[in-house]
Design a protein around this motif. Structure first.
Motif, PDB file in Angstrom:
ATOM      1  N   GLU A 147     -19.844 -41.531  33.837  1.00  0.00           N
ATOM      2  CA  GLU A 147     -21.026 -41.100  34.574  1.00  0.00           C
ATOM      3  C   GLU A 147     -22.130 -40.691  33.609  1.00  0.00           C
ATOM      4  OE1 GLU A 147     -19.715 -38.068  37.190  1.00  0.00           O
ATOM      5  OE2 GLU A 147     -18.954 -36.755  35.618  1.00  0.00           O
ATOM      6  N   ILE A 148     -23.356 -40.667  34.128  1.00  0.00           N
ATOM      7  CA  ILE A 148     -24.535 -40.498  33.293  1.00  0.00           C
ATOM      8  C   ILE A 148     -25.353 -39.314  33.785  1.00  0.00           C
ATOM      9  CG2 ILE A 148     -26.608 -41.635  32.381  1.00  0.00           C
ATOM     10  CD1 ILE A 148     -25.255 -44.319  33.361  1.00  0.00           C
ATOM     11  N   ASN A 174     -30.084 -32.317  32.964  1.00  0.00           N
ATOM     12  CA  ASN A 174     -28.936 -31.416  32.824  1.00  0.00           C
ATOM     13  C   ASN A 174     -28.256 -31.132  34.159  1.00  0.00           C
ATOM     14  OD1 ASN A 174     -28.983 -31.033  30.009  1.00  0.00           O
ATOM     15  ND2 ASN A 174     -30.648 -29.536  30.191  1.00  0.00           N
ATOM     16  N   GLU A 175     -28.983 -31.332  35.269  1.00  0.00           N
ATOM     17  CA  GLU A 175     -28.432 -31.032  36.590  1.00  0.00           C
ATOM     18  C   GLU A 175     -28.170 -32.272  37.430  1.00  0.00           C
ATOM     19  OE1 GLU A 175     -31.494 -29.629  35.624  1.00  0.00           O
ATOM     20  OE2 GLU A 175     -30.488 -27.897  34.736  1.00  0.00           O
ATOM     21  N   PHE A 176     -28.654 -33.431  37.006  1.00  0.00           N
ATOM     22  CA  PHE A 176     -28.592 -34.635  37.842  1.00  0.00           C
ATOM     23  C   PHE A 176     -27.708 -35.683  37.183  1.00  0.00           C
ATOM     24  CE2 PHE A 176     -31.075 -38.567  39.347  1.00  0.00           C
ATOM     25  CZ  PHE A 176     -30.223 -38.742  40.430  1.00  0.00           C
ATOM     26  N   PHE A 191     -28.503 -39.359  29.282  1.00  0.00           N
ATOM     27  CA  PHE A 191     -29.546 -40.367  29.088  1.00  0.00           C
ATOM     28  C   PHE A 191     -30.824 -39.806  29.675  1.00  0.00           C
ATOM     29  CE2 PHE A 191     -31.996 -44.067  30.656  1.00  0.00           C
ATOM     30  CZ  PHE A 191     -32.241 -44.683  29.452  1.00  0.00           C
ATOM     31  N   PHE A 192     -31.645 -39.228  28.812  1.00  0.00           N
ATOM     32  CA  PHE A 192     -32.879 -38.603  29.262  1.00  0.00           C
ATOM     33  C   PHE A 192     -34.057 -39.508  28.912  1.00  0.00           C
ATOM     34  CE2 PHE A 192     -31.072 -34.042  28.684  1.00  0.00           C
ATOM     35  CZ  PHE A 192     -30.199 -34.285  29.727  1.00  0.00           C
ATOM     36  N   LYS A 215     -36.533 -35.995  38.014  1.00  0.00           N
ATOM     37  CA  LYS A 215     -36.577 -34.530  38.033  1.00  0.00           C
ATOM     38  C   LYS A 215     -36.248 -33.988  39.416  1.00  0.00           C
ATOM     39  CE  LYS A 215     -39.880 -33.927  34.235  1.00  0.00           C
ATOM     40  NZ  LYS A 215     -41.239 -33.470  33.858  1.00  0.00           N
ATOM     41  N   ASN A 216     -36.490 -34.813  40.424  1.00  0.00           N
ATOM     42  CA  ASN A 216     -36.180 -34.424  41.796  1.00  0.00           C
ATOM     43  C   ASN A 216     -34.886 -35.083  42.291  1.00  0.00           C
ATOM     44  OD1 ASN A 216     -38.660 -32.822  43.051  1.00  0.00           O
ATOM     45  ND2 ASN A 216     -39.492 -34.376  41.669  1.00  0.00           N
ATOM     46  N   LYS A 217     -34.048 -35.481  41.336  1.00  0.00           N
ATOM     47  CA  LYS A 217     -32.696 -36.001  41.597  1.00  0.00           C
ATOM     48  C   LYS A 217     -32.687 -37.263  42.442  1.00  0.00           C
ATOM     49  CE  LYS A 217     -30.550 -31.481  41.031  1.00  0.00           C
ATOM     50  NZ  LYS A 217     -29.618 -30.477  41.570  1.00  0.00           N
TER      51      LYS A 217
END
Length: 317
Positions: free
Chosen positions: A124-125, A129-131, A213-214, A308-310
């Motif tokens: 998983e990716i 940090n939260e998504f 992966f940002f 940023k909004n998942k």
């Protein structure tokens, strides 16, 4: 032949270069494995931060630390494999994390399919940090390990093989030539292509690791994009006879073309557009390749806003 009881089942190869903020968690994720029959070979690639100090503080008798001047990840990984004692190699990047079942699930594949060339666990990716989202694979599967019908078509969105999620026998790795030491990028995909052209590949649907992966505002160095372009050119002879490989390479050409467009590398961008069979792209990808640069920039910015909004939307689906 009686197996050597002193030989570990897996050799875990970790190339390390300036990962002081990650290496402790990464190494702990290996030491916490439920499957305990392994050694760890860390190859420090000339780190200039505190990475080396951190790993030297670990009190574990199954850790070997090698040091070399900064030579790149391919040479570091190859060096680690050279000294590996085990018959099976598991790779782990110094900023990725294994879940405690990772080696157990790789071992499950090896038992089921002892003669395949590459063993791939699901992963998983983390896009923030939260998504986090599972890898998107073009493959029908249930809960059972399987031989992959076509590695290339399975890897159209996310690659079936992620470096920190695979294992390979040491013999296969050496027979296929290891990582190309001349490649500073694309070296992973280059190895998977060579293996997939010569061996069967297996897949375990169980998710056993994650990586970050940002999307940021930086673009790859020009020399890296040239290297990626030349890496794709290596398989021109093969792709003319293998439609799955051709589609896979065209998808990678598309991704590189967008990168070059945004990086003002017009020569590579124009070459790539002439080499892509547009039938191998979906509608969104075809449109983006014909979209002016300033609009592509806005689309990329909007994608980052959605993440940023998942919400993760790409041109791959």
């Amino acid at each position: 032949m009686t197996p050597d009881l002193n030989t570990p089942f897996f050799s875990v190869i970790i190339p390390l270069y300036n990962k002081e903020n990650y290496i402790e968690k990464t190494l702990k994720s290996v030491l916490n494995q439920s499957f305990k029959d392994f050694e760890i070979v860390i190859v420090d690639d000339g780190s200039t931060d505190k990475s080396l100090d951190i790993i030297e503080n670990f009190q574990a008798n199954n850790i070997t630390i090698l040091k070399q001047k900064n030579s790149g990840v391919s040479i570091a990984r190859n060096k680690g494999v050279q000294v590996a004692q085990a018959n099976f190699i598991a790779f782990l990047d110094a900023d990725d994390l294994w879940y405690e079942n990772h080696l157990f699930e790789l071992n499950k594949q090896i038992i089921a399919f002892p003669n395949v060339g590459l063993y791939c666990n699901n992963y998983e990716i983390y896009h923030t940090n939260e998504f986090c989202k599972p890898a998107e694979l073009n493959l029908d599967y249930n809960k059972d390990c399987l031989i992959v019908p076509n590695f290339f078509t399975a890897s159209i969105t996310n690659c079936l093989a992620w470096t920190s999620a695979v294992a390979v026998s040491k013999k296969t790795f050496e027979d296929i030539g290891g990582f190309d030491p001349d490649l500073k990028t694309f070296q992973d995909l280059d190895l998977w292509i060579r293996i997939a052209l010569n061996y069967d590949i297996s897949f375990n649907p169980t998710i056993t690791m994650s990586y970050h992966f940002f999307i940021d505002d930086s673009l790859s160095k020009n020399e890296y994009n040239i290297m990626r372009y030349n890496g794709l050119k290596k398989y021109h002879e093969y792709e003319s006879k293998n439609s799955g490989l051709k589609q896979y390479l065209d998808i990678n050409r598309y991704a590189l073309a967008i990168r070059c467009l945004l990086n003002n590398e017009d020569d590579i961008y124009k070459k790539l557009k002439t080499e892509i069979n547009f039938k191998n792209l979906n509608v969104k990808q075809r449109i983006l390749l014909k979209t002016p640069k300033h609009i592509v920039f806005k689309i990329k910015s909007f994608q980052k806003f959605l993440i940023k909004n998942k919400l993760y939307l790409t041109a791959y689906n």
